[in-house]
Design a protein around this motif. Structure first.
Motif, short mmCIF file in Angstrom:
data_model
loop_
_atom_site.label_atom_id
_atom_site.label_comp_id
_atom_site.label_asym_id
_atom_site.label_seq_id
_atom_site.Cartn_x
_atom_site.Cartn_y
_atom_site.Cartn_z
N SER A 212 24.34 39.20 88.50
CA SER A 212 23.65 40.39 89.47
C SER A 212 24.56 40.72 90.22
O SER A 212 24.44 41.72 90.97
N ALA A 213 25.47 39.80 90.67
CA ALA A 213 26.50 40.26 91.62
C ALA A 213 28.02 41.01 90.93
O ALA A 213 28.23 40.72 89.94
N ASN A 461 24.45 43.55 78.96
CA ASN A 461 23.55 44.54 79.41
C ASN A 461 23.91 45.41 80.61
O ASN A 461 23.91 45.09 81.78
N ILE A 462 24.50 46.42 80.36
CA ILE A 462 25.07 47.57 81.23
C ILE A 462 24.63 48.59 81.05
O ILE A 462 24.51 49.22 79.72
N LEU A 473 20.97 43.39 85.57
CA LEU A 473 20.55 41.98 86.58
C LEU A 473 20.58 42.46 87.96
O LEU A 473 20.01 41.91 88.69
N ASP A 474 21.55 43.28 88.44
CA ASP A 474 21.72 43.79 89.70
C ASP A 474 20.37 44.64 90.11
O ASP A 474 19.91 44.46 91.37
N VAL A 475 19.87 45.43 89.25
CA VAL A 475 18.86 46.15 89.53
C VAL A 475 17.48 45.07 89.48
O VAL A 475 16.77 45.29 90.56
N GLU A 476 17.42 44.25 88.61
CA GLU A 476 16.28 43.43 88.62
C GLU A 476 16.33 42.51 89.81
O GLU A 476 15.24 42.23 90.28
N GLY A 477 17.48 41.87 90.10
CA GLY A 477 17.53 41.38 91.49
C GLY A 477 16.83 41.98 92.48
O GLY A 477 16.29 41.48 93.34
N ALA A 478 17.46 43.27 92.73
CA ALA A 478 16.72 44.19 93.77
C ALA A 478 15.29 44.40 93.53
O ALA A 478 14.43 44.27 94.56
N ASP A 525 17.49 50.73 100.26
CA ASP A 525 18.04 49.92 101.38
C ASP A 525 18.58 48.53 100.60
O ASP A 525 19.57 48.00 101.54
N HIS A 526 18.74 48.55 99.44
CA HIS A 526 19.26 47.16 98.86
C HIS A 526 20.51 47.47 97.74
O HIS A 526 21.45 46.61 97.86
N ILE A 527 20.21 48.61 97.06
CA ILE A 527 21.58 48.68 96.00
C ILE A 527 22.01 50.40 96.27
O ILE A 527 20.91 51.35 96.68
N ALA A 528 22.89 50.88 95.71
CA ALA A 528 23.35 52.01 95.80
C ALA A 528 22.61 53.10 95.23
O ALA A 528 21.85 52.57 94.15
#
Length: 566
Positions: A212-213, A461-462, A473-478, A525-528
């Motif tokens: 996620s990071a 998963n990109i 996972l970055d999107v899912e985390g947000a 507010d959380h991801i680009a």
């Protein structure tokens, strides 16, 4: 003149240009094939390239109405190096953050930092304050050069982290430390005295991965230098492989257009760093605008265009709309994402004088990898190309790490001195990716009998949106941070222009009802912005799972796509 094999072309080029001689060397306990006669560090490269740049007198850098000769560019690098060392105490191993849109100051700070033996930390200009905070903490950066928008996003982080923010261009009025004021106080300087080793770190670039990071990819001087000289060799062997394209007239001076963000390897490595020994002029765009690009290509006689496939399509449409033939272009390359096969023929038809090209590489490989152009690409528009010689090795591995038979699908795995040193602060991810010098890319592909590689799928998963890698996972985390969301799954949606965009499906918590637009507004507010899903499906039931009880990402993607209107 008859065409020869790739191996023979490389051998001839090395005889004619001993700078490309290779030998075996041990790096961090692993034996690689390395160049022995090239510059060893980025600072050496800057100094060595002066001969190719008309002994420093060549018109080198163009940004709007601003111009630098090569000597002026290097003199400014030396001045910035002195400012970094004398005012901020930057020395070998120290990290300097860079957060800005494309501009000359980005290149100056970058080169000045690495000329001191420091490490340039590239911060994605589209990141939110939250995303910037992660990278600032991860890289332990305390000095950052930023333009207006980036400085505003970094300000909330400054006090708690003891950040020093230097304003660049539109940020100079926002801080008492402005770049132009610092330069005015440092009218001249010499090259810094630093004992830099080829295997010292020179840059950290963040890449979205399967976590996620984002992962900080640690690159070394040797890695970048070997990528640059592999590409330079490729330009020399191309006419030997295709002698029918050789013109009796002297080739014009190469002129490259920087049309992609300089916080990514596509712009920094095969455009900027390659321009130095290639004797090329560099024209920098602060942001992509196809009509402006057409004008720059005409006015500056640009020969080399390299961008993500959407930019090639934009350029094609703009040139047709403006009635511009763009005769000076001799190379139209694509990186960052796969170009649609139909676009290859369209570009060739509209710009017959230019070699249409493609390339595959990673931040983890200093952008080095696979490529092809011209007739090879026209006849194989769905392929990625052949391995760039002479320092790379290539394997295709199965799930157990064993080689698959030739022609079978396996994970593309490369070994070369171009590979990263590690992922910053992530030993487990590093060990999973780098094994005895071999880098497991996460891309699945196969190779034919002529050595051409086709990428068939992604193991990781990109989502690749217009050349930007986005971790699901970055999107899912947000999404999971929203109080109405019980669970979430992100996946790629096909897009005519961008190739792919983000889609997602979420299970809502009992008693919650929310609109898609409200979730999208929350995410900004959380991801680009480019990571925010363009379509979000919502349901009250748990998301479907596979045999291992993991969310069935592909099945869910197919089901959601089937619900889209035709």
């Amino acid at each position: 003149m008859t065409a020869i094999s790739l191996q023979d072309a490389v051998a001839q080029a090395v005889v004619e240009n001993p700078i490309f001689e290779t030998a075996e060397a041990e790096i961090r306990g692993v034996t690689y094939r390395v160049f022995t006669q090239t510059p060893q560090t980025i600072r050496d490269l800057l100094q060595h390239a002066r001969t190719a740049q008309d002994n420093g007198a060549a018109d080198y850098l163009v940004f709007g109405d601003e111009r630098w000769t090569y000597d002026e560019f290097c003199n400014d690098i030396k001045r910035v190096s002195a400012i970094l060392a004398d005012r901020y105490g930057i020395g070998q191993g120290d990290r300097v953050g860079i957060a800005m849109r494309n501009c000359p100051e980005l290149l100056l700070v970058f080169m000045a930092t690495v000329s001191l033996g420091g490490i340039a930390v590239f911060l994605n200009a589209w990141w939110t304050t939250e995303e910037l905070a992660y990278a600032v903490d991860d890289a332990e950066v305390r000095l950052i050069f930023a333009d207006g928008k980036r400085l505003e996003r970094l300000r909330p982080l400054a006090a708690d982290r003891g950040l020093t923010l230097v304003g660049v261009r539109d940020a100079e009025a926002l801080t008492d430390q402005g770049f132009s004021r610092l330069m005015a106080d440092q009218p001249q300087a010499d090259w810094p005295d630093a004992d830099i080793h080829p295997d010292d770190d020179f840059a950290i670039m963040y890449s979205s991965g399967t976590t996620s990071a984002p992962k900080g990819v640690v690159q070394t001087h040797r890695g970048a230098i070997h990528a640059v000289y592999s590409w330079l060799l490729a330009t020399l062997i191309a006419p030997k492989l295709n002698p029918g394209k050789v013109s009796p007239d002297p080739a014009p001076r190469p002129v490259g257009l920087v049309a992609t963000p300089l916080f990514h390897v596509t712009a920094t490595h095969p455009i900027f760093l390659l321009s130095l020994p290639a004797g090329a002029k560099l024209v920098v765009m602060d942001r992509w605008d196809a009509d402006a690009a057409v004008k720059l290509i005409k006015d500056e006689k640009i020969t080399r265009f390299l961008g993500v496939p959407t930019q090639s399509a934009d350029l094609l449409q703009a040139a047709e709309r403006l009635g511009a033939r763009l005769e000076t272009l001799d190379y139209i390359g694509a990186g960052g994402a796969k170009r649609p096969a139909a676009q290859v023929a369209e570009l060739h038809q509209s710009f017959p004088q230019a070699e249409v090209a493609t390339g595959w590489g990673m931040t983890e490989t200093n952008a080095m990898g696979i490529g092809m152009q011209g007739a090879d690409y026209l006849s194989r528009p769905g392929a990625a190309g052949r391995l760039y010689p002479p320092v790379q090795e290539l394997r295709f591995l199965d799930e157990t790490g064993q080689d698959v038979p030739p022609g079978d699908v396996g994970e593309i795995t490369v070994k070369s001195p171009c590979n990263m040193r590690c992922y910053l602060n992530k030993p487990d991810e590093t060990a999973a990716t780098l094994q005895d010098g071999w880098l497991r890319t996460g891309d699945l592909g196969q190779i034919d009998e002529d050595g051409f590689v086709t990428i068939v799928d992604r193991k990781k998963n990109i989502i690749i949106r217009g050349g930007e890698n986005i971790a699901c996972l970055d999107v899912e985390g947000a999404l999971h941070r929203h109080p109405a969301v019980a669970e979430a799954c992100a996946f790629a949606l096909p897009h005519e222009r961008l190739g792919e965009v983000v889609g997602a499906c979420v299970q809502l918590r009992p008693g919650h009802s929310i609109k898609e637009a409200d979730i999208q507004a929350f995410l900004r507010d959380h991801i680009a912005h480019f990571k925010v899903p363009e379509r979000i499906w919502m349901q009250p039931d748990p998301l479907p799972r596979g045999a291992t009880d993991k969310i069935d990402r592909r099945g869910l993607q197919a089901a959601c796509l089937a619900m889209q209107p035709a």
